[in-house]
Motif scaffolding. Structure first.
Motif, PDB file in Angstrom:
ATOM      1  N   THR A 163       0.874  -1.170   0.000  1.00 24.86           N
ATOM      2  CA  THR A 163       0.000   0.000   0.000  1.00 24.86           C
ATOM      3  C   THR A 163       0.912   1.221   0.000  1.00 24.86           C
ATOM      4  OG1 THR A 163      -1.766  -1.123   1.203  1.00 24.86           O
ATOM      5  CG2 THR A 163      -1.763   1.277   1.249  1.00 24.86           C
ATOM      6  N   VAL A 164       0.938   1.931  -1.092  1.00 22.91           N
ATOM      7  CA  VAL A 164       1.876   3.027  -1.305  1.00 22.91           C
ATOM      8  C   VAL A 164       1.241   4.345  -0.877  1.00 22.91           C
ATOM      9  CG1 VAL A 164       3.127   4.343  -3.063  1.00 22.91           C
ATOM     10  CG2 VAL A 164       3.079   1.832  -3.158  1.00 22.91           C
ATOM     11  N   VAL A 165       1.981   5.108  -0.064  1.00 26.35           N
ATOM     12  CA  VAL A 165       1.562   6.444   0.358  1.00 26.35           C
ATOM     13  C   VAL A 165       2.662   7.412  -0.082  1.00 26.35           C
ATOM     14  CG1 VAL A 165       0.856   7.909   2.274  1.00 26.35           C
ATOM     15  CG2 VAL A 165       0.371   5.438   2.350  1.00 26.35           C
ATOM     16  N   ALA A 166       2.410   8.124  -1.182  1.00 23.83           N
ATOM     17  CA  ALA A 166       3.393   9.053  -1.745  1.00 23.83           C
ATOM     18  C   ALA A 166       3.001  10.470  -1.342  1.00 23.83           C
ATOM     19  CB  ALA A 166       3.454   8.915  -3.255  1.00 23.83           C
ATOM     20  N   CYS A 167       3.805  11.100  -0.514  1.00 23.17           N
ATOM     21  CA  CYS A 167       3.460  12.403   0.070  1.00 23.17           C
ATOM     22  C   CYS A 167       4.275  13.535  -0.529  1.00 23.17           C
ATOM     23  CB  CYS A 167       3.695  12.378   1.583  1.00 23.17           C
ATOM     24  SG  CYS A 167       2.569  11.322   2.500  1.00 23.17           S
ATOM     25  N   ASP A 168       3.674  14.721  -0.523  1.00 25.82           N
ATOM     26  CA  ASP A 168       4.429  15.957  -0.738  1.00 25.82           C
ATOM     27  C   ASP A 168       4.869  16.471   0.632  1.00 25.82           C
ATOM     28  OD1 ASP A 168       3.884  15.904  -3.473  1.00 25.82           O
ATOM     29  OD2 ASP A 168       2.136  17.213  -3.295  1.00 25.82           O
ATOM     30  N   LEU A 169       6.148  16.754   0.786  1.00 23.35           N
ATOM     31  CA  LEU A 169       6.644  17.347   2.021  1.00 23.35           C
ATOM     32  C   LEU A 169       5.976  18.700   2.261  1.00 23.35           C
ATOM     33  CD1 LEU A 169      10.463  16.723   1.436  1.00 23.35           C
ATOM     34  CD2 LEU A 169       8.917  15.320   2.834  1.00 23.35           C
ATOM     35  N   ARG A 170       5.894  19.112   3.527  1.00 20.08           N
ATOM     36  CA  ARG A 170       5.416  20.483   3.784  1.00 20.08           C
ATOM     37  C   ARG A 170       6.326  21.463   3.047  1.00 20.08           C
ATOM     38  NH1 ARG A 170       5.329  22.909   9.571  1.00 20.08           N
ATOM     39  NH2 ARG A 170       4.177  21.016  10.102  1.00 20.08           N
ATOM     40  N   GLY A 171       5.702  22.476   2.460  1.00 19.32           N
ATOM     41  CA  GLY A 171       6.451  23.445   1.674  1.00 19.32           C
ATOM     42  C   GLY A 171       6.572  23.084   0.207  1.00 19.32           C
ATOM     43  N   TYR A 172       6.195  21.866  -0.151  1.00 20.63           N
ATOM     44  CA  TYR A 172       6.356  21.378  -1.521  1.00 20.63           C
ATOM     45  C   TYR A 172       5.015  20.887  -2.065  1.00 20.63           C
ATOM     46  CZ  TYR A 172      11.472  21.086  -0.702  1.00 20.63           C
ATOM     47  OH  TYR A 172      12.790  21.352  -0.423  1.00 20.63           O
ATOM     48  N   GLU A 204       4.556  19.425 -13.789  1.00 17.84           N
ATOM     49  CA  GLU A 204       4.013  19.385 -12.435  1.00 17.84           C
ATOM     50  C   GLU A 204       4.984  20.008 -11.432  1.00 17.84           C
ATOM     51  OE1 GLU A 204       1.017  18.115  -9.538  1.00 17.84           O
ATOM     52  OE2 GLU A 204       1.128  18.917 -11.568  1.00 17.84           O
ATOM     53  N   TYR A 205       6.269  19.729 -11.577  1.00 20.60           N
ATOM     54  CA  TYR A 205       7.254  20.353 -10.688  1.00 20.60           C
ATOM     55  C   TYR A 205       7.233  21.872 -10.853  1.00 20.60           C
ATOM     56  CZ  TYR A 205       9.007  15.532 -10.854  1.00 20.60           C
ATOM     57  OH  TYR A 205       9.123  14.158 -10.822  1.00 20.60           O
ATOM     58  N   GLN A 206       7.110  22.317 -12.089  1.00 23.33           N
ATOM     59  CA  GLN A 206       7.082  23.749 -12.342  1.00 23.33           C
ATOM     60  C   GLN A 206       5.807  24.386 -11.792  1.00 23.33           C
ATOM     61  OE1 GLN A 206       7.718  23.355 -16.596  1.00 23.33           O
ATOM     62  NE2 GLN A 206       9.827  24.076 -16.409  1.00 23.33           N
ATOM     63  N   ARG A 207       4.673  23.720 -11.983  1.00 21.29           N
ATOM     64  CA  ARG A 207       3.411  24.246 -11.432  1.00 21.29           C
ATOM     65  C   ARG A 207       3.513  24.427  -9.928  1.00 21.29           C
ATOM     66  NH1 ARG A 207      -0.909  22.548  -8.542  1.00 21.29           N
ATOM     67  NH2 ARG A 207      -0.178  20.394  -8.421  1.00 21.29           N
ATOM     68  N   CYS A 208       4.046  23.414  -9.253  1.00 21.97           N
ATOM     69  CA  CYS A 208       4.055  23.451  -7.792  1.00 21.97           C
ATOM     70  C   CYS A 208       5.029  24.475  -7.236  1.00 21.97           C
ATOM     71  CB  CYS A 208       4.364  22.053  -7.253  1.00 21.97           C
ATOM     72  SG  CYS A 208       3.001  20.884  -7.497  1.00 21.97           S
ATOM     73  N   LEU A 209       6.162  24.664  -7.893  1.00 17.89           N
ATOM     74  CA  LEU A 209       7.095  25.663  -7.385  1.00 17.89           C
ATOM     75  C   LEU A 209       6.564  27.078  -7.584  1.00 17.89           C
ATOM     76  CD1 LEU A 209       9.731  26.137  -5.943  1.00 17.89           C
ATOM     77  CD2 LEU A 209      10.911  26.119  -8.150  1.00 17.89           C
ATOM     78  N   ALA A 210       5.622  27.260  -8.500  1.00 13.33           N
ATOM     79  CA  ALA A 210       5.023  28.573  -8.726  1.00 13.33           C
ATOM     80  C   ALA A 210       3.889  28.879  -7.753  1.00 13.33           C
ATOM     81  CB  ALA A 210       4.500  28.672 -10.157  1.00 13.33           C
ATOM     82  N   LEU A 211       3.480  27.929  -6.927  1.00 17.73           N
ATOM     83  CA  LEU A 211       2.402  28.164  -5.983  1.00 17.73           C
ATOM     84  C   LEU A 211       2.840  29.157  -4.900  1.00 17.73           C
ATOM     85  CD1 LEU A 211       1.096  24.510  -5.502  1.00 17.73           C
ATOM     86  CD2 LEU A 211      -0.013  26.352  -6.792  1.00 17.73           C
ATOM     87  N   PRO A 212       1.929  29.950  -4.367  1.00 20.28           N
ATOM     88  CA  PRO A 212       2.290  30.898  -3.305  1.00 20.28           C
ATOM     89  C   PRO A 212       2.930  30.189  -2.114  1.00 20.28           C
ATOM     90  CG  PRO A 212       0.099  31.370  -4.149  1.00 20.28           C
ATOM     91  CD  PRO A 212       0.510  30.064  -4.763  1.00 20.28           C
ATOM     92  N   GLY A 213       4.053  30.700  -1.670  1.00 18.80           N
ATOM     93  CA  GLY A 213       4.738  30.151  -0.511  1.00 18.80           C
ATOM     94  C   GLY A 213       5.695  29.018  -0.807  1.00 18.80           C
ATOM     95  N   ALA A 214       5.693  28.499  -2.045  1.00 14.93           N
ATOM     96  CA  ALA A 214       6.531  27.341  -2.354  1.00 14.93           C
ATOM     97  C   ALA A 214       8.019  27.677  -2.285  1.00 14.93           C
ATOM     98  CB  ALA A 214       6.171  26.779  -3.723  1.00 14.93           C
ATOM     99  N   ALA A 215       8.423  28.803  -2.847  1.00 16.56           N
ATOM    100  CA  ALA A 215       9.832  29.176  -2.811  1.00 16.56           C
ATOM    101  C   ALA A 215      10.302  29.362  -1.369  1.00 16.56           C
ATOM    102  CB  ALA A 215      10.066  30.443  -3.624  1.00 16.56           C
ATOM    103  N   HIS A 216       9.464  29.946  -0.539  1.00 11.85           N
ATOM    104  CA  HIS A 216       9.826  30.143   0.864  1.00 11.85           C
ATOM    105  C   HIS A 216       9.943  28.802   1.586  1.00 11.85           C
ATOM    106  CE1 HIS A 216      10.244  32.064   4.714  1.00 11.85           C
ATOM    107  NE2 HIS A 216       9.158  31.463   5.184  1.00 11.85           N
ATOM    108  N   GLY A 217       8.993  27.904   1.348  1.00  7.89           N
ATOM    109  CA  GLY A 217       9.066  26.596   1.984  1.00  7.89           C
ATOM    110  C   GLY A 217      10.317  25.843   1.589  1.00  7.89           C
ATOM    111  N   LEU A 218      10.660  25.903   0.314  1.00  9.91           N
ATOM    112  CA  LEU A 218      11.867  25.244  -0.175  1.00  9.91           C
ATOM    113  C   LEU A 218      13.101  25.806   0.524  1.00  9.91           C
ATOM    114  CD1 LEU A 218      12.546  24.509  -3.919  1.00  9.91           C
ATOM    115  CD2 LEU A 218      14.277  25.624  -2.542  1.00  9.91           C
ATOM    116  N   CYS A 219      13.191  27.127   0.596  1.00  8.11           N
ATOM    117  CA  CYS A 219      14.348  27.752   1.247  1.00  8.11           C
ATOM    118  C   CYS A 219      14.397  27.411   2.734  1.00  8.11           C
ATOM    119  CB  CYS A 219      14.306  29.258   1.051  1.00  8.11           C
ATOM    120  SG  CYS A 219      14.562  29.808  -0.655  1.00  8.11           S
ATOM    121  N   GLU A 220      13.248  27.429   3.399  1.00  9.00           N
ATOM    122  CA  GLU A 220      13.229  27.120   4.826  1.00  9.00           C
ATOM    123  C   GLU A 220      13.666  25.685   5.100  1.00  9.00           C
ATOM    124  OE1 GLU A 220      12.413  28.943   7.874  1.00  9.00           O
ATOM    125  OE2 GLU A 220      13.212  30.344   6.388  1.00  9.00           O
ATOM    126  N   ASP A 221      13.331  24.774   4.212  1.00  8.44           N
ATOM    127  CA  ASP A 221      13.807  23.394   4.328  1.00  8.44           C
ATOM    128  C   ASP A 221      15.336  23.376   4.397  1.00  8.44           C
ATOM    129  OD1 ASP A 221      14.446  20.677   3.923  1.00  8.44           O
ATOM    130  OD2 ASP A 221      13.835  20.702   1.815  1.00  8.44           O
TER     131      ASP A 221
END
Length: 300
Positions: free
Chosen positions: A58-67, A198-215
């Motif tokens: 049973t596969v659970v594929a998650c997006d990390l917080r911020g991503y 999909e990677y490009q769409r998600c990085l353009a979401l509000p707060g995504a760049a900040h979440g990535l940097c905070e990681d």
């Protein structure tokens, strides 16, 4: 997009903290397996291996917080909201919400750092662990040399104080994805165009760049404190650990992954695979051949 690249999966937004939800794609049957992605990607990195994994787990594929489509909370001065301890706790809550007290983990890059902390903080929950193309964070920062700094320049760019790196990424997030991922050994050839979009769409979401940097800011500060505390206590990961890395990648050139992981874990095996950094997309068949029997408990 998940329905296109993950046919038969259902998606869920799982609450893990006030105002914070983790996006998960869930499919397959069998023992639970948590999949965690790296930078600057999402759970979509697993689309080439998900069908085979679903036959056994049973596969659970998650997006990390911020991503991805997970929540992107603001950072704090200590970067605790993006510490690997906090991000690992997110994943434990996701799995428990689905009824899984124990599970296996397969994780790449940033997700593998979250998985390391998950296994360290909650060893009772993680039965088997596969980490892709990393050495321990403390070892990589502690042994940084010019070759590593030039190759992993983003480690040092993304930890600069806000909002400088965020502003530069937000100016053209699609270009950031193309330039970072395309600069590795295989270029952009291994990536399904739908996944890249999909990677490009998600990085353009509000707060995504900040979440990535905070990681990354957390990894250069509070995460190192947690890792040093583990070493001072003599704490080691007790579960079987399989470490795989790309023979054409930076980890191969700059570190000895098996030696480094044997400093922090008791039962370590692994090898280099004939690919670069993005193992699930560059070498899915090789990954499955090595990881599936280990995760199933037939080898290890």
């Amino acid at each position: 997009m998940t329905t296109q690249l993950f046919p038969g999966f259902r998606t869920s937004l799982v609450p893990v903290a006030p105002g914070v939800h983790i996006h998960a794609a869930i499919g397959g049957n069998g023992p639970p397996l948590l999949l965690l992605h790296g930078h600057p990607q999402t759970h979509v990195i697993w689309h080439k291996v998900a069908p085979a994994l679903c036959e056994r787990f049973t596969v659970v594929a998650c997006d990390l917080r911020g991503y991805g489509d997970s929540s992107k909370p603001g950072g704090d001065p200590a970067h605790a909201s993006y510490s690997k301890r906090t991000m690992a706790a997110d994943m434990l809550k996701v799995m428990r919400s689905l009824g899984f007290a124990q599970f296996r983990v397969l994780a790449h890059d940033r997700g593998a750092r979250v998985a390391h902390r998950l296994a360290a903080d909650h060893p009772h929950a993680v039965q088997r662990l596969v980490l892709l193309d990393i050495a321990p964070t403390l070892a990589m920062y502690g042994k940084t040399n010019e070759a590593f700094a030039r190759a992993y320049w983003h480690w040092f760019f993304l930890i600069q104080p806000a909002p400088l790196p965020e502003r530069l990424i937000e100016a053209d997030p699609a270009a950031y994805v193309r330039d970072v991922m395309g600069s590795r050994s295989a270029g952009l050839a291994p990536f399904d165009p739908r996944a890249l979009l999909e990677y490009q769409r998600c990085l353009a979401l509000p707060g995504a760049a900040h979440g990535l940097c905070e990681d990354y800011r957390a990894s250069a500060t509070i995460d190192l404190e947690h890792d040093r505390a583990d070493l001072e206590r003599g704490q080691r990961l007790p579960m079987p650990l399989l470490v795989l890395w790309g023979a054409q990648g930076v980890v191969q050139r700059c570190f000895d992954p098996l030696a480094e992981w044997r400093q922090v874990a008791s039962d370590v095996s692994g090898e280099a695979l004939p690919c670069g950094h993005y193992i699930p997309e560059e070498a899915p068949d090789r990954l499955l051949a090595r990881a599936l029997p280990f995760l199933a408990g037939d080898a290890g």
